[in-house]
Design a protein around this motif. Structure first.
Motif, PDB file in Angstrom:
ATOM      1  N   GLN A 545     -75.937 -54.329 143.290  1.00  0.00           N
ATOM      2  CA  GLN A 545     -75.685 -55.342 144.310  1.00  0.00           C
ATOM      3  C   GLN A 545     -75.753 -56.746 143.700  1.00  0.00           C
ATOM      4  O   GLN A 545     -74.922 -57.609 144.004  1.00  0.00           O
ATOM      5  N   LEU A 546     -76.720 -56.966 142.833  1.00  0.00           N
ATOM      6  CA  LEU A 546     -76.890 -58.278 142.224  1.00  0.00           C
ATOM      7  C   LEU A 546     -75.776 -58.597 141.236  1.00  0.00           C
ATOM      8  O   LEU A 546     -75.218 -59.700 141.215  1.00  0.00           O
ATOM      9  N   ARG A 547     -75.436 -57.628 140.413  1.00  0.00           N
ATOM     10  CA  ARG A 547     -74.453 -57.864 139.361  1.00  0.00           C
ATOM     11  C   ARG A 547     -73.025 -57.967 139.903  1.00  0.00           C
ATOM     12  O   ARG A 547     -72.113 -58.398 139.184  1.00  0.00           O
ATOM     13  N   ALA A 548     -72.839 -57.591 141.139  1.00  0.00           N
ATOM     14  CA  ALA A 548     -71.516 -57.761 141.745  1.00  0.00           C
ATOM     15  C   ALA A 548     -71.123 -59.230 141.814  1.00  0.00           C
ATOM     16  O   ALA A 548     -69.934 -59.571 141.820  1.00  0.00           O
ATOM     17  N   THR A 549     -72.138 -60.124 141.842  1.00  0.00           N
ATOM     18  CA  THR A 549     -71.856 -61.562 141.897  1.00  0.00           C
ATOM     19  C   THR A 549     -72.449 -62.338 140.726  1.00  0.00           C
ATOM     20  O   THR A 549     -72.074 -63.485 140.490  1.00  0.00           O
ATOM     21  N   ASP A 550     -73.391 -61.719 139.987  1.00  0.00           N
ATOM     22  CA  ASP A 550     -74.031 -62.443 138.878  1.00  0.00           C
ATOM     23  C   ASP A 550     -74.487 -61.435 137.828  1.00  0.00           C
ATOM     24  O   ASP A 550     -75.465 -60.710 138.034  1.00  0.00           O
ATOM     25  N   GLU A 551     -73.801 -61.405 136.700  1.00  0.00           N
ATOM     26  CA  GLU A 551     -74.091 -60.410 135.665  1.00  0.00           C
ATOM     27  C   GLU A 551     -75.263 -60.789 134.769  1.00  0.00           C
ATOM     28  O   GLU A 551     -75.545 -60.083 133.788  1.00  0.00           O
ATOM     29  N   ARG A 552     -75.976 -61.853 135.109  1.00  0.00           N
ATOM     30  CA  ARG A 552     -77.179 -62.183 134.338  1.00  0.00           C
ATOM     31  C   ARG A 552     -78.336 -61.236 134.665  1.00  0.00           C
ATOM     32  O   ARG A 552     -79.270 -61.092 133.872  1.00  0.00           O
ATOM     33  N   TYR A 553     -78.291 -60.601 135.807  1.00  0.00           N
ATOM     34  CA  TYR A 553     -79.388 -59.720 136.195  1.00  0.00           C
ATOM     35  C   TYR A 553     -79.363 -58.430 135.368  1.00  0.00           C
ATOM     36  O   TYR A 553     -78.292 -57.867 135.088  1.00  0.00           O
ATOM     37  N   ARG A 554     -80.545 -57.977 134.986  1.00  0.00           N
ATOM     38  CA  ARG A 554     -80.663 -56.706 134.273  1.00  0.00           C
ATOM     39  C   ARG A 554     -81.941 -56.009 134.738  1.00  0.00           C
ATOM     40  O   ARG A 554     -82.786 -56.601 135.423  1.00  0.00           O
ATOM     41  N   LEU A 555     -82.073 -54.755 134.348  1.00  0.00           N
ATOM     42  CA  LEU A 555     -83.179 -53.920 134.829  1.00  0.00           C
ATOM     43  C   LEU A 555     -83.888 -53.265 133.651  1.00  0.00           C
ATOM     44  O   LEU A 555     -83.244 -52.671 132.778  1.00  0.00           O
ATOM     45  N   LEU A 556     -85.211 -53.381 133.625  1.00  0.00           N
ATOM     46  CA  LEU A 556     -86.042 -52.675 132.652  1.00  0.00           C
ATOM     47  C   LEU A 556     -86.717 -51.500 133.352  1.00  0.00           C
ATOM     48  O   LEU A 556     -87.382 -51.671 134.379  1.00  0.00           O
ATOM     49  N   LEU A 557     -86.541 -50.305 132.815  1.00  0.00           N
ATOM     50  CA  LEU A 557     -87.229 -49.108 133.304  1.00  0.00           C
ATOM     51  C   LEU A 557     -88.345 -48.785 132.322  1.00  0.00           C
ATOM     52  O   LEU A 557     -88.083 -48.500 131.142  1.00  0.00           O
ATOM     53  N   VAL A 558     -89.567 -48.841 132.793  1.00  0.00           N
ATOM     54  CA  VAL A 558     -90.733 -48.686 131.931  1.00  0.00           C
ATOM     55  C   VAL A 558     -91.461 -47.397 132.283  1.00  0.00           C
ATOM     56  O   VAL A 558     -91.785 -47.157 133.454  1.00  0.00           O
ATOM     57  N   GLY A 559     -91.711 -46.573 131.287  1.00  0.00           N
ATOM     58  CA  GLY A 559     -92.449 -45.336 131.517  1.00  0.00           C
ATOM     59  C   GLY A 559     -91.642 -44.116 131.147  1.00  0.00           C
ATOM     60  O   GLY A 559     -90.423 -44.180 130.946  1.00  0.00           O
ATOM     61  N   GLY A 560     -92.324 -42.985 131.033  1.00  0.00           N
ATOM     62  CA  GLY A 560     -91.654 -41.735 130.707  1.00  0.00           C
ATOM     63  C   GLY A 560     -90.678 -41.321 131.785  1.00  0.00           C
ATOM     64  O   GLY A 560     -90.827 -41.676 132.956  1.00  0.00           O
ATOM     65  N   GLY A 561     -89.673 -40.567 131.384  1.00  0.00           N
ATOM     66  CA  GLY A 561     -88.647 -40.148 132.323  1.00  0.00           C
ATOM     67  C   GLY A 561     -88.999 -38.881 133.061  1.00  0.00           C
ATOM     68  O   GLY A 561     -90.105 -38.335 132.928  1.00  0.00           O
ATOM     69  N   LEU A 562     -88.058 -38.393 133.837  1.00  0.00           N
ATOM     70  CA  LEU A 562     -88.233 -37.167 134.614  1.00  0.00           C
ATOM     71  C   LEU A 562     -88.223 -35.949 133.695  1.00  0.00           C
ATOM     72  O   LEU A 562     -87.610 -35.964 132.625  1.00  0.00           O
ATOM     73  N   ASN A 563     -88.861 -34.901 134.155  1.00  0.00           N
ATOM     74  CA  ASN A 563     -88.832 -33.626 133.442  1.00  0.00           C
ATOM     75  C   ASN A 563     -87.877 -32.691 134.169  1.00  0.00           C
ATOM     76  O   ASN A 563     -88.238 -32.105 135.192  1.00  0.00           O
ATOM     77  N   PRO A 564     -86.649 -32.533 133.664  1.00  0.00           N
ATOM     78  CA  PRO A 564     -85.670 -31.705 134.382  1.00  0.00           C
ATOM     79  C   PRO A 564     -86.044 -30.240 134.442  1.00  0.00           C
ATOM     80  O   PRO A 564     -85.458 -29.485 135.212  1.00  0.00           O
ATOM     81  N   GLU A 565     -87.044 -29.833 133.648  1.00  0.00           N
ATOM     82  CA  GLU A 565     -87.483 -28.439 133.675  1.00  0.00           C
ATOM     83  C   GLU A 565     -88.424 -28.155 134.842  1.00  0.00           C
ATOM     84  O   GLU A 565     -88.746 -27.000 135.117  1.00  0.00           O
ATOM     85  N   ALA A 566     -88.883 -29.208 135.521  1.00  0.00           N
ATOM     86  CA  ALA A 566     -89.860 -29.019 136.604  1.00  0.00           C
ATOM     87  C   ALA A 566     -89.281 -28.196 137.744  1.00  0.00           C
ATOM     88  O   ALA A 566     -89.955 -27.335 138.307  1.00  0.00           O
ATOM     89  N   SER A 567     -88.038 -28.484 138.112  1.00  0.00           N
ATOM     90  CA  SER A 567     -87.375 -27.725 139.171  1.00  0.00           C
ATOM     91  C   SER A 567     -85.895 -28.071 139.137  1.00  0.00           C
ATOM     92  O   SER A 567     -85.478 -29.057 138.515  1.00  0.00           O
ATOM     93  N   GLU A 568     -85.105 -27.274 139.830  1.00  0.00           N
ATOM     94  CA  GLU A 568     -83.677 -27.526 139.878  1.00  0.00           C
ATOM     95  C   GLU A 568     -83.379 -28.841 140.604  1.00  0.00           C
ATOM     96  O   GLU A 568     -82.443 -29.562 140.234  1.00  0.00           O
ATOM     97  N   SER A 569     -84.164 -29.188 141.601  1.00  0.00           N
ATOM     98  CA  SER A 569     -83.920 -30.435 142.316  1.00  0.00           C
ATOM     99  C   SER A 569     -84.215 -31.646 141.426  1.00  0.00           C
ATOM    100  O   SER A 569     -83.517 -32.667 141.504  1.00  0.00           O
TER     101      SER A 569
END
Length: 713
Positions: A545-569
């Motif tokens: 939504q932000l970058r649709a009008t201003d591409e200066r915005y960015r996102l940092l994702l901090v922390g370990g990711g999901l474990n796809p082996e936990a379940s099919e969902s």
């Protein structure tokens, strides 16, 4: 005149019955045609009774020969050969009644009926006789459009399924369970009626209903799956068989990452079995109860989805559990033999802190009371002790002890826990999971028992295994979690309930106050992405939504990711998130940092801190980000949104938004200039340190552990 088309896939076992029926058809003015693999002389049918046509054994069409070579299903092969035959097509155009004479003919008749919807379709010569007679007498009535006469079609499946299951001729059923069949209204009604048809042996009904359920789910017809399960279960007399069928179906759906359409029915059936066993076989009753609870609180239903039926309708969802006699025995308050003693005046207070969960939230608490005069502190993490670790891995043992009233497992808990209880004046158990449950298996004597319930436990079976009549104080980190827990757990209200307290998490927020670079103004941060409940895709949508009008915005994702082996969902969510990131990472719009030890250092590069979760009890990461001077933007956590207490009552109103669009609007306003952004961040930092810093919250813990405050250092 009534035109009857009979399909034969196998040699009739009772030729005389067939011939006699054909004579009656003739006498009632019907004209009969028979098609199949059986020649006229093998049927012993006179020409004046029926026009018999044998399908070509070796068709001339090369495409048909290739199609036949690819199929191993006799029923499918019969259909391919029949539909390729012009004789069959001509007879179909005038047919009023379509008859499957045997199991192999079932699929062909079903396919023909789709192409001649005005015709009646049935299985067996007896069913055909009733239709022909009704047409002759003028009493035959159709109830609507194509295939509304479901009872006749149900005979095709019911009788065919019985023979297929008994003889092992499973291939004959495969074509009739094809996705195209099950997606159609006709096929769905046919199967729903078939599995509930009277007369099927229970073994056959169970096997057939399970297969229809699985195939219906695979075909995208969960409603049909639920209806066929209900139809089959209604005809089953044994509680054990009913529970096994519904539980097996529910587990299959959970394995595919779905909340089962028959979850309530499966739990109810398993609990009914437990109640039946309760009076004479308590151990078996306990096993059924535990099986039901594992289904009811399965992670796919509450943790690996963006919704939870427990959050949406607590009373309705838990109704089967509350109605169960076995569950009520398990939840019976047992109380304590002696009230908790007053704190000793002649020696230090002995405080025992115990957990088998994440110890992160205990750091400041342990440090304070290790240094407080007048307090002697011990800390036990059950995972560190082989004996206690083994005890925490047996929830089934806890259920058995509660239902049966005694158990060898309970004796082992008593032997391990009693010395700790004898030493402690106050026992504080963090997280209402295994450690809390085994603690209340034992009468605490005069030891005061305090527990803390975070967030995820409220959506698990663990609190239902805790005897809160043996707990003096129960601590929550927020009001909305307290209110939700009292809805879920009736034992938290009433005369024997513990005192309910709300005390925020212990956080040293002053350590997060570091200078921010001007570039942080356009950097969004999400700390913690290892669970579906964190919903990082919501944060990604805010960024879009932000970058649709201003591409200066960015996102940092901090922390370990999901474990796809936990379940099919989880795997499905992770795949969707990966697709999002594959689109945005190459341009630098999103950066994944993974696990970091220096969170305050990372926060110095973040100017907007997000809470994108669907469920939180408090969300320390948001508050820590605000303490760093980042502008907080919190989603109105959907699990609690709209309740009397929620994210909106926990945080200042302007922090909380309903949608990515509202989040983007708040961020655009807060980052309109460097001055506005820094002022917003400073105000948030001041608010959180005055409200939730450890220098403030520690007074609440002192009042909890040291009433009157006379022991604080």
């Amino acid at each position: 005149m009534t035109h009857v088309l009979i399909v034969v896939g196998e040699r009739p076992q009772q030729k005389s019955v067939l011939v006699e029926s054909l004579r009656r058809f003739r006498d009632q003015g019907a004209r009969v045609a028979i098609v199949g693999d059986v020649p006229a002389d093998a049927l012993a049918v006179d020409a004046d009774l029926a026009d018999v046509h044998q399908l070509a054994a070796s068709p001339n069409d090369p495409r048909l020969r290739r199609a036949l070579a690819r199929t191993r299903q006799p029923s499918r092969a019969l259909w391919l050969r029949a539909w390729a035959d012009p004789w069959v097509r001509r007879r179909l155009r005038t047919a009023d009644v379509l008859v499957a004479l045997d199991t192999t003919a079932v699929h062909t008749v079903w396919e023909l009926a789709q192409r001649q919807p005005r015709a009646d379709a049935c299985n067996g010569i007896g069913a055909a006789g009733r239709i022909v007679r009704a047409r002759h007498d003028g009493t035959h009535r159709r109830t609507g459009g194509a295939w509304d006469g479901v009872s006749a079609r149900a005979g095709i499946i019911a009788r065919g399924a019985r023979r297929a299951a008994v003889t092992g001729a499973q291939e004959s059923l495969e074509a009739a369970m094809a996705p195209a069949v099950l997606r159609s209204q006709v096929g769905g009604r046919l199967w729903r009626t078939a599995v509930g048809a009277p007369g099927l042996p229970e073994r056959v009904r169970v096997a057939l209903a399970y297969r229809v359920h699985v195939r219906s789910v695979q075909a995208g017809r969960p409603g049909l799956a639920a209806a066929t399960s209900a139809a089959a279960a209604s005809r089953m007399s044994g509680r054990k068989s009913r529970a096994e069928l519904l539980t097996r179906e529910a587990n299959h759906e959970l394995e595919t990452g779905r909340v089962p359409v028959c979850l309530t029915e499966a739990v109810t059936a398993e609990l009914a079995l437990a109640d039946e066993l309760l009076s004479k076989q308590k151990v078996r009753a306990a096993k059924s109860l535990y099986k039901a609870m594992r289904l009811l609180f399965h992670r796919v239903a509450h943790f690996d989805q963006l919704t939870s039926p427990l959050a949406e309708r607590p009373a309705e969802f838990l109704a089967p559990l509350r109605a169960s006699a076995t569950a009520r025995v398990m939840a019976t308050p047992r109380g304590r033999s002696t009230p908790a003693a007053t704190p000793p005046a002649d020696r230090p207070l002995r405080l025992l802190i115990m957990t088998n969960g994440n110890a992160h939230f205990l750091r400041e608490i342990r440090q304070r009371y290790a240094e407080t005069p007048g307090v002697e502190l011990r800390y036990v993490h059950l995972a560190d002790d082989p004996v206690s670790a083994a005890l925490t891995h047996s929830p089934a043992g806890i259920v058995e002890h509660l239902v049966a009233g005694q158990s060898e497992y309970g004796n082992r808990v008593e032997e391990w826990l009693r010395p700790h209880l004898d030493w402690a004046d106050t026992l504080f158990v963090d997280w209402c999971v295994a450690a809390a449950a085994i603690t209340t298996l034992v009468d605490p004597g005069d030891t005061r028992v305090v527990m803390r319930l975070h967030s995820f436990e409220a959506f698990s079976y663990w609190p239902h295994l805790i005897d809160f009549s043996r707990v003096d104080d129960l601590v929550f980190v927020s009001e909305h979690l307290r209110d939700f827990a009292t809805e879920v757990l009736p034992t938290l209200t009433g005369a024997e309930a513990p005192r309910l307290r709300v005390i925020s998490n212990a956080m040293d927020l002053h350590g997060y106050q570091r200078p921010k670079d001007p570039s942080a103004r356009f950097t969004l941060g999400l700390i913690g992405t290892s669970a579906v409940a964190k919903d990082p895709r919501w944060a990604v949508e805010v960024l879009r939504q932000l970058r649709a009008t201003d591409e200066r915005y960015r996102l940092l994702l901090v922390g370990g990711g999901l474990n796809p082996e936990a379940s099919e969902s989880v795997r499905q969510y992770d795949a969707a998130l990966s697709a999002d990131l594959a689109e945005l990472e190459p341009s630098g719009a999103v950066t994944r940092l993974g696990h970091v030890d220096d969170v305050p250092g990372v926060l110095s590069d973040i100017g907007i801190i997000l809470s994108s979760s669907v469920r939180e009890s408090f969300h320390c990461a948001l508050v820590e980000g605000a303490a760093s001077g980042a502008v907080p933007v919190a989603r109105d956590w959907p699990f609690f949104a709209g309740r009397a207490t929620s994210a909106r009552t926990l945080f200042p109103g302007d922090w909380v938004v309903d949608s990515p669009q509202q989040a983007a609007a708040r961020i655009q306003t807060a980052t309109a200039s460097d001055e506005v952004w820094r002022a917003e961040g400073a105000a948030a930092a001041t608010y959180v340190t005055k409200t939730w810093d450890w220098t403030v919250v520690r007074d609440d813990f002192d009042e909890l552990f040291l009433p009157g405050g006379d022991r604080r250092g």
